[in-house]
Design a protein around this motif. Structure first.
Motif, PDB file in Angstrom:
ATOM      1  N   MET A  12      -6.885   5.764 -66.524  1.00 11.57           N
ATOM      2  CA  MET A  12      -6.746   6.414 -65.228  1.00 11.57           C
ATOM      3  C   MET A  12      -6.848   7.934 -65.402  1.00 11.57           C
ATOM      4  O   MET A  12      -6.273   8.515 -66.310  1.00 11.57           O
ATOM      5  CB  MET A  12      -5.403   6.040 -64.609  1.00 11.57           C
ATOM      6  N   LYS A  13      -7.580   8.559 -64.521  1.00  8.92           N
ATOM      7  CA  LYS A  13      -7.724  10.020 -64.550  1.00  8.92           C
ATOM      8  C   LYS A  13      -6.482  10.692 -63.988  1.00  8.92           C
ATOM      9  O   LYS A  13      -5.701  10.091 -63.259  1.00  8.92           O
ATOM     10  CB  LYS A  13      -8.891  10.444 -63.652  1.00  8.92           C
ATOM     11  N   ARG A  14      -6.388  11.952 -64.300  1.00  2.00           N
ATOM     12  CA  ARG A  14      -5.386  12.781 -63.634  1.00  2.00           C
ATOM     13  C   ARG A  14      -5.911  13.088 -62.240  1.00  2.00           C
ATOM     14  O   ARG A  14      -7.110  13.292 -62.066  1.00  2.00           O
ATOM     15  CB  ARG A  14      -5.173  14.060 -64.422  1.00  2.00           C
ATOM     16  N   ILE A  15      -5.014  13.163 -61.280  1.00  2.00           N
ATOM     17  CA  ILE A  15      -5.408  13.452 -59.902  1.00  2.00           C
ATOM     18  C   ILE A  15      -4.782  14.774 -59.495  1.00  2.00           C
ATOM     19  O   ILE A  15      -3.562  14.928 -59.544  1.00  2.00           O
ATOM     20  CB  ILE A  15      -4.967  12.340 -58.937  1.00  2.00           C
ATOM     21  N   ALA A  16      -5.628  15.719 -59.118  1.00  2.00           N
ATOM     22  CA  ALA A  16      -5.160  17.027 -58.653  1.00  2.00           C
ATOM     23  C   ALA A  16      -5.150  17.012 -57.135  1.00  2.00           C
ATOM     24  O   ALA A  16      -6.176  16.769 -56.507  1.00  2.00           O
ATOM     25  CB  ALA A  16      -6.062  18.128 -59.171  1.00  2.00           C
ATOM     26  N   LEU A  17      -3.993  17.241 -56.556  1.00  2.00           N
ATOM     27  CA  LEU A  17      -3.847  17.327 -55.105  1.00  2.00           C
ATOM     28  C   LEU A  17      -3.794  18.799 -54.722  1.00  2.00           C
ATOM     29  O   LEU A  17      -2.923  19.535 -55.181  1.00  2.00           O
ATOM     30  CB  LEU A  17      -2.566  16.628 -54.640  1.00  2.00           C
ATOM     31  N   TYR A  18      -4.726  19.210 -53.886  1.00  2.00           N
ATOM     32  CA  TYR A  18      -4.811  20.605 -53.469  1.00  2.00           C
ATOM     33  C   TYR A  18      -4.899  20.641 -51.949  1.00  2.00           C
ATOM     34  O   TYR A  18      -5.204  19.642 -51.301  1.00  2.00           O
ATOM     35  CB  TYR A  18      -6.035  21.284 -54.102  1.00  2.00           C
ATOM     36  N   ASP A  19      -4.658  21.809 -51.381  1.00  2.00           N
ATOM     37  CA  ASP A  19      -4.717  21.988 -49.935  1.00  2.00           C
ATOM     38  C   ASP A  19      -6.177  22.168 -49.531  1.00  2.00           C
ATOM     39  O   ASP A  19      -6.781  23.205 -49.798  1.00  2.00           O
ATOM     40  CB  ASP A  19      -3.876  23.190 -49.511  1.00  2.00           C
ATOM     41  N   GLY A  20      -6.748  21.169 -48.890  1.00  2.00           N
ATOM     42  CA  GLY A  20      -8.146  21.185 -48.499  1.00  2.00           C
ATOM     43  C   GLY A  20      -8.465  22.125 -47.354  1.00  2.00           C
ATOM     44  O   GLY A  20      -9.630  22.302 -47.003  1.00  2.00           O
ATOM     45  N   LYS A  79     -16.222  22.789 -62.265  1.00  2.00           N
ATOM     46  CA  LYS A  79     -17.328  23.227 -63.123  1.00  2.00           C
ATOM     47  C   LYS A  79     -16.899  23.264 -64.591  1.00  2.00           C
ATOM     48  O   LYS A  79     -17.687  22.957 -65.479  1.00  2.00           O
ATOM     49  CB  LYS A  79     -17.839  24.594 -62.681  1.00  2.00           C
ATOM     50  N   LEU A  80     -15.660  23.649 -64.837  1.00  2.78           N
ATOM     51  CA  LEU A  80     -15.148  23.700 -66.203  1.00  2.78           C
ATOM     52  C   LEU A  80     -14.882  22.304 -66.771  1.00  2.78           C
ATOM     53  O   LEU A  80     -14.931  22.099 -67.982  1.00  2.78           O
ATOM     54  CB  LEU A  80     -13.850  24.516 -66.255  1.00  2.78           C
ATOM     55  N   ASP A  81     -14.626  21.344 -65.907  1.00  7.58           N
ATOM     56  CA  ASP A  81     -14.232  19.998 -66.311  1.00  7.58           C
ATOM     57  C   ASP A  81     -15.448  19.139 -66.655  1.00  7.58           C
ATOM     58  O   ASP A  81     -15.726  18.132 -66.008  1.00  7.58           O
ATOM     59  CB  ASP A  81     -13.408  19.354 -65.190  1.00  7.58           C
ATOM     60  N   VAL A  82     -16.169  19.516 -67.700  1.00  6.69           N
ATOM     61  CA  VAL A  82     -17.391  18.802 -68.094  1.00  6.69           C
ATOM     62  C   VAL A  82     -17.086  17.407 -68.647  1.00  6.69           C
ATOM     63  O   VAL A  82     -17.964  16.548 -68.673  1.00  6.69           O
ATOM     64  CB  VAL A  82     -18.229  19.617 -69.106  1.00  6.69           C
ATOM     65  N   LEU A  83     -15.865  17.174 -69.069  1.00  4.05           N
ATOM     66  CA  LEU A  83     -15.474  15.859 -69.574  1.00  4.05           C
ATOM     67  C   LEU A  83     -14.946  14.951 -68.464  1.00  4.05           C
ATOM     68  O   LEU A  83     -14.543  13.823 -68.726  1.00  4.05           O
ATOM     69  CB  LEU A  83     -14.418  16.010 -70.680  1.00  4.05           C
ATOM     70  N   ASN A  84     -14.941  15.477 -67.241  1.00  2.71           N
ATOM     71  CA  ASN A  84     -14.525  14.709 -66.063  1.00  2.71           C
ATOM     72  C   ASN A  84     -13.128  14.096 -66.241  1.00  2.71           C
ATOM     73  O   ASN A  84     -12.938  12.891 -66.062  1.00  2.71           O
ATOM     74  CB  ASN A  84     -15.575  13.638 -65.751  1.00  2.71           C
ATOM     75  N   GLN A  85     -12.177  14.938 -66.572  1.00  9.51           N
ATOM     76  CA  GLN A  85     -10.806  14.507 -66.833  1.00  9.51           C
ATOM     77  C   GLN A  85      -9.919  14.473 -65.589  1.00  9.51           C
ATOM     78  O   GLN A  85      -8.901  13.802 -65.584  1.00  9.51           O
ATOM     79  CB  GLN A  85     -10.160  15.454 -67.850  1.00  9.51           C
ATOM     80  N   VAL A  86     -10.320  15.227 -64.564  1.00  9.00           N
ATOM     81  CA  VAL A  86      -9.464  15.385 -63.383  1.00  9.00           C
ATOM     82  C   VAL A  86     -10.250  15.026 -62.127  1.00  9.00           C
ATOM     83  O   VAL A  86     -11.386  15.465 -61.950  1.00  9.00           O
ATOM     84  CB  VAL A  86      -8.940  16.839 -63.270  1.00  9.00           C
ATOM     85  N   GLU A  87      -9.623  14.240 -61.286  1.00  5.48           N
ATOM     86  CA  GLU A  87     -10.203  13.928 -59.978  1.00  5.48           C
ATOM     87  C   GLU A  87      -9.500  14.804 -58.947  1.00  5.48           C
ATOM     88  O   GLU A  87      -8.269  14.808 -58.863  1.00  5.48           O
ATOM     89  CB  GLU A  87      -9.993  12.448 -59.636  1.00  5.48           C
ATOM     90  N   TRP A  88     -10.285  15.546 -58.174  1.00  2.00           N
ATOM     91  CA  TRP A  88      -9.727  16.468 -57.193  1.00  2.00           C
ATOM     92  C   TRP A  88      -9.756  15.821 -55.822  1.00  2.00           C
ATOM     93  O   TRP A  88     -10.816  15.421 -55.330  1.00  2.00           O
ATOM     94  CB  TRP A  88     -10.522  17.772 -57.183  1.00  2.00           C
ATOM     95  N   LEU A 135      -0.208  12.520 -63.173  1.00  2.00           N
ATOM     96  CA  LEU A 135      -0.603  12.063 -64.500  1.00  2.00           C
ATOM     97  C   LEU A 135      -0.668  10.533 -64.528  1.00  2.00           C
ATOM     98  O   LEU A 135      -0.005   9.867 -63.725  1.00  2.00           O
ATOM     99  CB  LEU A 135       0.391  12.564 -65.541  1.00  2.00           C
ATOM    100  N   PRO A 136      -1.425   9.972 -65.462  1.00  5.77           N
ATOM    101  CA  PRO A 136      -1.500   8.507 -65.578  1.00  5.77           C
ATOM    102  C   PRO A 136      -0.132   7.849 -65.776  1.00  5.77           C
ATOM    103  O   PRO A 136       0.081   6.713 -65.369  1.00  5.77           O
ATOM    104  CB  PRO A 136      -2.393   8.285 -66.799  1.00  5.77           C
ATOM    105  N   SER A 137       0.800   8.564 -66.367  1.00  7.58           N
ATOM    106  CA  SER A 137       2.150   8.030 -66.600  1.00  7.58           C
ATOM    107  C   SER A 137       2.964   7.906 -65.316  1.00  7.58           C
ATOM    108  O   SER A 137       4.031   7.306 -65.320  1.00  7.58           O
ATOM    109  CB  SER A 137       2.903   8.930 -67.575  1.00  7.58           C
ATOM    110  N   GLY A 138       2.469   8.509 -64.233  1.00  9.81           N
ATOM    111  CA  GLY A 138       3.212   8.514 -62.978  1.00  9.81           C
ATOM    112  C   GLY A 138       3.963   9.812 -62.750  1.00  9.81           C
ATOM    113  O   GLY A 138       4.450  10.077 -61.659  1.00  9.81           O
ATOM    114  N   LYS A 139       4.067  10.626 -63.781  1.00 12.26           N
ATOM    115  CA  LYS A 139       4.728  11.930 -63.675  1.00 12.26           C
ATOM    116  C   LYS A 139       3.817  12.897 -62.921  1.00 12.26           C
ATOM    117  O   LYS A 139       2.601  12.737 -62.908  1.00 12.26           O
ATOM    118  CB  LYS A 139       5.009  12.459 -65.081  1.00 12.26           C
ATOM    119  N   LEU A 175      -6.407  23.370 -67.326  1.00 10.77           N
ATOM    120  CA  LEU A 175      -7.154  24.262 -68.214  1.00 10.77           C
ATOM    121  C   LEU A 175      -7.272  23.691 -69.625  1.00 10.77           C
ATOM    122  O   LEU A 175      -8.294  23.856 -70.285  1.00 10.77           O
ATOM    123  CB  LEU A 175      -6.489  25.640 -68.279  1.00 10.77           C
ATOM    124  N   LEU A 176      -6.254  23.004 -70.079  1.00 16.01           N
ATOM    125  CA  LEU A 176      -6.243  22.439 -71.425  1.00 16.01           C
ATOM    126  C   LEU A 176      -7.269  21.320 -71.587  1.00 16.01           C
ATOM    127  O   LEU A 176      -7.731  21.051 -72.686  1.00 16.01           O
ATOM    128  CB  LEU A 176      -4.840  21.917 -71.747  1.00 16.01           C
TER     129      LEU A 176
END
Length: 124
Positions: free
Chosen positions: A1-9, A23-32, A60-64, A76-77
């Motif tokens: 499961m990817k990390r999910i970033a919740l932002y104000d649209g 653009k920085l997330d070339v490994l597609n680690q985060v779903e916005w 996070l995938p852990s639910g945290k 960023l990491l």
């Protein structure tokens, strides 16, 4: 499961930040996902709507969930292009400076970018 970033649209700064992070997330680690879309698709979530608008939430995938400064440094990491900038953010006690700076930027986000929120959606 990817990390999910919740932002104000509805926030210009948030949308521009999302574009940069994607653009920085070339490994597609985060779903916005905008918090507005997330609420429509999943019903009410465990977070208060005002808190969601105040700062980025990273599920996070852990639910945290990480919020604000901690969410940004985690995102960023994940990128080979930005992890070098993230490393100093993990030095002990840096969060004592980073968190207030993040909150100040978030609180004053309507002042950033030349395109201000005409409908007042960026103000908190």
């Amino acid at each position: 499961m990817k990390r999910i970033a919740l932002y104000d649209g509805k926030c210009s700064l948030c949308k521009e930040s999302k574009k940069i992070f994607q653009k920085l997330d070339v490994l597609n680690q985060v779903e916005w996902i905008s918090l507005q879309q997330y609420n429509e698709e999943n019903g009410e979530c465990d977070f208060h709507p005002v808190e969601l608008r105040k700062e980025l939430h990273l599920l996070l995938p852990s639910g945290k969930a990480l919020k604000g400064f901690f969410a940004v440094r985690s995102v960023l990491l994940r990128s080979p292009y930005s992890f070098v900038f993230a490393l100093p953010l993990y030095i002990p006690f840096v969060h004592l400076i980073g968190s207030p700076i993040y909150r100040w930027i978030a609180k004053n986000r309507h002042k950033f970018l030349k395109r201000k929120c005409d409908d007042g959606s960026c103000s908190l």
